[in-house]
Design an enzyme around this catalytic site. Structure first.
Site, mmCIF file in Angstrom:
data_model
loop_
_atom_site.group_PDB
_atom_site.id
_atom_site.type_symbol
_atom_site.label_atom_id
_atom_site.label_comp_id
_atom_site.label_asym_id
_atom_site.label_seq_id
_atom_site.Cartn_x
_atom_site.Cartn_y
_atom_site.Cartn_z
ATOM 1 N N ARG A 147 0.709 -1.223 0.033
ATOM 2 C CA ARG A 147 -0.029 -0.035 0.141
ATOM 3 C C ARG A 147 0.881 1.251 -0.089
ATOM 4 O O ARG A 147 0.219 2.156 -0.511
ATOM 5 C CB ARG A 147 -0.927 0.126 1.208
ATOM 6 N N LYS A 160 -2.130 -15.209 7.904
ATOM 7 C CA LYS A 160 -3.410 -15.147 7.382
ATOM 8 C C LYS A 160 -3.214 -16.208 6.026
ATOM 9 O O LYS A 160 -2.157 -16.451 5.732
ATOM 10 C CB LYS A 160 -3.745 -14.050 6.748
ATOM 11 N N HIS A 170 -13.216 -12.355 -2.224
ATOM 12 C CA HIS A 170 -13.624 -10.911 -2.185
ATOM 13 C C HIS A 170 -14.897 -10.898 -3.062
ATOM 14 O O HIS A 170 -15.759 -9.890 -2.820
ATOM 15 C CB HIS A 170 -12.782 -10.067 -3.166
ATOM 16 N N ASP A 205 -11.286 -11.629 8.605
ATOM 17 C CA ASP A 205 -11.051 -10.816 7.366
ATOM 18 C C ASP A 205 -12.260 -9.634 7.098
ATOM 19 O O ASP A 205 -13.191 -9.680 7.879
ATOM 20 C CB ASP A 205 -10.884 -11.746 6.033
#
Length: 369
Positions: free
Chosen positions: A84, A175, A188, A260
């Site tokens: 990010r 994760k 997603h 999540d």
């Protein structure tokens, strides 16, 4: 201040970590932090256009929270396609390339280097490493984010990376439990189904998570997948059989368990955020990620408070979760550098540059960069 001493709104607020739009802390989110109604924040590319702005935002989040309730300030900074932070924050190669190096001590140094830089900006939580084993070439979401296709190698190198982060006072997050590596669906956008029996799970998917639990890594994150041999009725995030019976009792993990993002379609397409929030905490999650929608964060919080008022056992579950989360946050609170003008120099310290050059060289020798 013990979790049991918190008012019910504060107690339940400590179980929610949210995201928000923009590059400054929204007034409403700052007020929620001041009131103890959030346990921290997660930042994305939309929030971090440059290092100075990111540092200022991390400082604002830290300063808005009560001193005795230091916030989680988290980011997904894995390397490769999941990174990010903007330049001059160096970009790591995909973890698959580090996995191919097969050098745990080197990977630990990389994790520590990454952690030192994250901590300087103000982060105290990195949602890494991926503990999933890359066992399905058709997997659209894991792939080169994994350290490899062999469970013991993933275990050794991912744990080394996580330990490096934590040596720099940045919590790691393994994760996605109990394993997202052998799916062909991106959670997603839809709900993946895993049909492996326990023998296969023990031999592959659970190996890195057991190693992370033994090493004492601080946090883990659930997968929004249905594992039919464990609980065919609900996604793992909402399953007590997965989050408590398997993770706590069998795998032996004692740290903080994040859900999540509850906005992901694998959960959100089937459950309201009120239902998924309550079910996730009841299942054994300690902190709920709601990564964009501030209204959903409010709704989840109201649902947790209402359920804790109704059910004393659920309230005790909230106390347990808040206790784990606060212990981790107090152990590694956010400690950004005092002056953002020092960040470019910190990013370019000679030993760090040399290590990144070594990563690039060794990865290039493998044909990766």
């Amino acid at each position: 201040m013990r979790p049991s001493d918190l008012s019910l709104p504060k107690l339940c607020g400590q179980l929610i970590v949210g995201g928000f739009p923009g590059t400054t802390l929204p007034d409403a989110y700052a007020e929620a932090l001041r009131a103890g109604l959030r346990g921290g924040a997660i930042l994305f590319r939309r929030n971090v256009p440059d290092l100075a702005t990111t540092h200022a935002l991390c400082c604002a989040i830290r300063d808005a929270a009560e001193p005795d309730l230091p916030p989680f300030i988290g980011v997904d900074q894995e390397g490769g396609r999941v990174a990010r932070l903007p330049s001059p924050f160096p970009k790591l190669p995909p973890m698959r390339l580090l996995g191919e190096l097969g050098d745990a001590s080197f990977v630990r140094r990389v994790g520590r280097l990454l952690g030192e830089r994250l901590a300087a900006i103000g982060f105290n939580l990195d949602f890494a490493p991926v503990l999933d084993v890359d066992s399905n070439p058709d997997n659209p979401i894991i792939g080169d984010r994994s350290f490899g296709r062999e469970a013991t190698r993933v275990a050794e190198l991912a744990v080394a990376f996580g330990l490096g982060l934590e040596e720099a006072s940045v919590l790691s997050c393994g994760k996605h439990f109990p394993g997202h590596g052998d799916t062909s669906v991106d959670s997603h956008v839809a709900l993946p189904i895993v049909h492996h029996g326990m023998e296969r799970l023990d031999a592959v998917e659970l190996v890195p998570f057991r190693a992370a639990a033994r090493a004492g890594l601080g946090t883990m994150m659930t997968a929004h997948v249905v594992v039919t041999s464990i609980d065919a009725s609900v996604p793992a995030t909402l399953s007590r059989a997965v989050c408590t019976d398997l993770l706590r009792s069998t795998v032996g993990f004692h740290g903080v368990l994040f859900s999540d993002d509850l906005e992901m379609a694998a959960v959100a397409a089937q459950y309201s955020v009120e239902a998924s929030a309550v079910a996730s905490i009841r299942a054994g999650c300690d902190v709920l990620l709601i990564c964009s929608n501030m209204e959903w964060q409010e709704r989840a919080h109201a649902a947790l408070v209402a359920e804790a008022e109704r059910d004393p056992a659920f309230r005790e579950r909230c106390v347990e979760s808040a206790g784990r989360a606060l212990e981790a946050r107090r152990k590694m609170p956010p400690r950004p550098v005092a002056d953002a003008e020092t960040l470019p120099a910190l990013m370019g310290r000679a030993e760090w540059v040399a290590l990144y050059d070594e990563i690039k060289r060794r990865a290039a020798d493998l044909g990766g960069v």
